[in-house]
Design a protein around this motif. Structure first.
Motif, short mmCIF file in Angstrom:
data_model
loop_
_atom_site.label_atom_id
_atom_site.label_comp_id
_atom_site.label_asym_id
_atom_site.label_seq_id
_atom_site.Cartn_x
_atom_site.Cartn_y
_atom_site.Cartn_z
N ALA A 21 0.83 -1.20 0.00
CA ALA A 21 0.00 0.00 0.00
C ALA A 21 0.87 1.26 0.00
CB ALA A 21 -0.94 -0.01 1.20
N LEU A 22 1.97 1.25 0.73
CA LEU A 22 2.89 2.38 0.72
C LEU A 22 3.50 2.57 -0.67
CD1 LEU A 22 4.80 1.96 4.09
CD2 LEU A 22 3.26 3.83 3.49
N GLY A 23 3.79 1.46 -1.35
CA GLY A 23 4.35 1.52 -2.69
C GLY A 23 3.42 2.20 -3.68
N GLU A 24 2.14 2.19 -3.39
CA GLU A 24 1.14 2.82 -4.24
C GLU A 24 0.85 4.26 -3.83
OE1 GLU A 24 -2.22 0.24 -3.92
OE2 GLU A 24 -1.29 -1.34 -5.12
N ASN A 25 1.44 4.71 -2.73
CA ASN A 25 1.16 6.05 -2.22
C ASN A 25 2.47 6.69 -1.75
OD1 ASN A 25 0.34 8.29 -0.65
ND2 ASN A 25 -1.63 7.33 -0.23
N SER A 26 3.13 7.39 -2.66
CA SER A 26 4.44 7.97 -2.35
C SER A 26 4.36 9.04 -1.26
CB SER A 26 5.10 8.54 -3.61
OG SER A 26 4.29 9.54 -4.18
N ASP A 27 3.24 9.75 -1.16
CA ASP A 27 3.10 10.76 -0.10
C ASP A 27 3.14 10.10 1.27
OD1 ASP A 27 2.90 12.82 -1.94
OD2 ASP A 27 0.71 12.83 -1.93
N ALA A 28 2.45 8.97 1.39
CA ALA A 28 2.45 8.25 2.66
C ALA A 28 3.83 7.69 2.97
CB ALA A 28 1.42 7.12 2.63
N MET A 29 4.51 7.17 1.95
CA MET A 29 5.84 6.62 2.16
C MET A 29 6.80 7.70 2.66
SD MET A 29 8.36 4.54 -0.44
CE MET A 29 6.99 3.65 -1.13
N LEU A 30 6.76 8.87 2.05
CA LEU A 30 7.63 9.96 2.48
C LEU A 30 7.26 10.45 3.88
CD1 LEU A 30 7.88 11.97 -0.86
CD2 LEU A 30 9.67 10.60 0.24
N ALA A 31 5.96 10.53 4.17
CA ALA A 31 5.52 10.95 5.49
C ALA A 31 5.99 9.97 6.56
CB ALA A 31 4.00 11.10 5.54
N LEU A 32 5.85 8.68 6.28
CA LEU A 32 6.28 7.66 7.24
C LEU A 32 7.78 7.73 7.46
CD1 LEU A 32 5.13 5.20 8.88
CD2 LEU A 32 6.01 3.79 7.03
N ALA A 33 8.54 7.89 6.39
CA ALA A 33 10.00 7.94 6.50
C ALA A 33 10.48 9.16 7.28
CB ALA A 33 10.63 7.93 5.12
N SER A 34 9.71 10.24 7.26
CA SER A 34 10.15 11.46 7.94
C SER A 34 9.67 11.57 9.39
CB SER A 34 9.67 12.68 7.15
OG SER A 34 8.27 12.78 7.17
N MET A 35 8.83 10.63 9.81
CA MET A 35 8.32 10.66 11.19
C MET A 35 9.39 10.22 12.18
SD MET A 35 4.74 8.68 11.09
CE MET A 35 3.48 9.15 9.96
N PRO A 36 9.33 10.78 13.38
CA PRO A 36 10.17 10.23 14.45
C PRO A 36 9.76 8.78 14.72
CG PRO A 36 9.27 12.36 15.08
CD PRO A 36 8.57 11.95 13.82
N LYS A 37 10.69 7.99 15.20
CA LYS A 37 10.49 6.56 15.42
C LYS A 37 9.23 6.27 16.23
CE LYS A 37 12.93 2.44 17.06
NZ LYS A 37 11.78 1.64 16.95
N LYS A 38 8.98 7.03 17.26
CA LYS A 38 7.83 6.82 18.14
C LYS A 38 6.52 6.82 17.35
CE LYS A 38 5.52 9.18 21.97
NZ LYS A 38 5.63 10.30 22.93
N TYR A 39 6.34 7.77 16.46
CA TYR A 39 5.10 7.89 15.70
C TYR A 39 5.06 6.90 14.55
CZ TYR A 39 5.13 11.95 18.61
OH TYR A 39 5.22 12.76 19.70
N ARG A 40 6.22 6.66 13.95
CA ARG A 40 6.30 5.66 12.88
C ARG A 40 5.92 4.28 13.43
NH1 ARG A 40 11.21 6.88 11.31
NH2 ARG A 40 12.22 5.31 12.60
N ASP A 41 6.42 3.96 14.62
CA ASP A 41 6.08 2.68 15.24
C ASP A 41 4.58 2.55 15.50
OD1 ASP A 41 8.71 1.90 15.16
OD2 ASP A 41 9.10 2.28 17.28
N ARG A 42 3.93 3.64 15.87
CA ARG A 42 2.48 3.61 16.08
C ARG A 42 1.76 3.27 14.78
NH1 ARG A 42 1.14 9.02 19.59
NH2 ARG A 42 2.37 8.49 21.42
N CYS A 43 2.21 3.87 13.69
CA CYS A 43 1.58 3.60 12.38
C CYS A 43 1.80 2.15 11.97
CB CYS A 43 2.14 4.54 11.32
SG CYS A 43 1.68 6.25 11.56
N ILE A 44 3.00 1.65 12.19
CA ILE A 44 3.31 0.27 11.83
C ILE A 44 2.49 -0.69 12.68
CG2 ILE A 44 5.13 -1.48 11.78
CD1 ILE A 44 7.08 0.87 11.11
N ASP A 45 2.35 -0.41 13.96
CA ASP A 45 1.52 -1.25 14.83
C ASP A 45 0.07 -1.24 14.36
OD1 ASP A 45 3.64 -2.04 16.42
OD2 ASP A 45 3.25 -0.53 17.97
N ARG A 46 -0.41 -0.08 13.97
CA ARG A 46 -1.78 0.02 13.47
C ARG A 46 -1.93 -0.84 12.22
NH1 ARG A 46 -4.37 5.48 11.12
NH2 ARG A 46 -6.39 4.62 10.61
#
Length: 73
Positions: A21-46
């Motif tokens: 799904a991230l591969g189909e949405n470059s905006d989301a991929m860039l947003a996820l990559a730029s997040m601090p680890k704490k928030y990125r981990d929350r998204c990954i857990d979700r």
């Protein structure tokens, strides 16, 4: 390994559907990559807890649409 993850010096263990799904949405991929680890981990857990493809796409869409400050709250 994802090039953004290499830059961050870590390996991400992402669910396959989330990666696709991230591969189909470059905006989301860039947003996820730029997040601090704490928030990125929350998204990954979700994403790990998603029960359908539709739900996974909604998670990725949310990541792309929200500004960084939306993840702090």
């Amino acid at each position: 390994m994802n090039r953004n993850a290499e830059k961050l010096g870590e390996k991400w263990d992402l669910p396959l559907g989330f990666t696709m799904a991230l591969g189909e949405n470059s905006d989301a991929m860039l947003a996820l990559a730029s997040m601090p680890k704490k928030y990125r981990d929350r998204c990954i857990d979700r994403a790990r807890n998603a029960n359908s493809r539709c739900e996974m796409q909604r998670i990725v869409s949310d990541i792309a649409q929200k500004s960084f400050t939306d993840f702090i709250g």
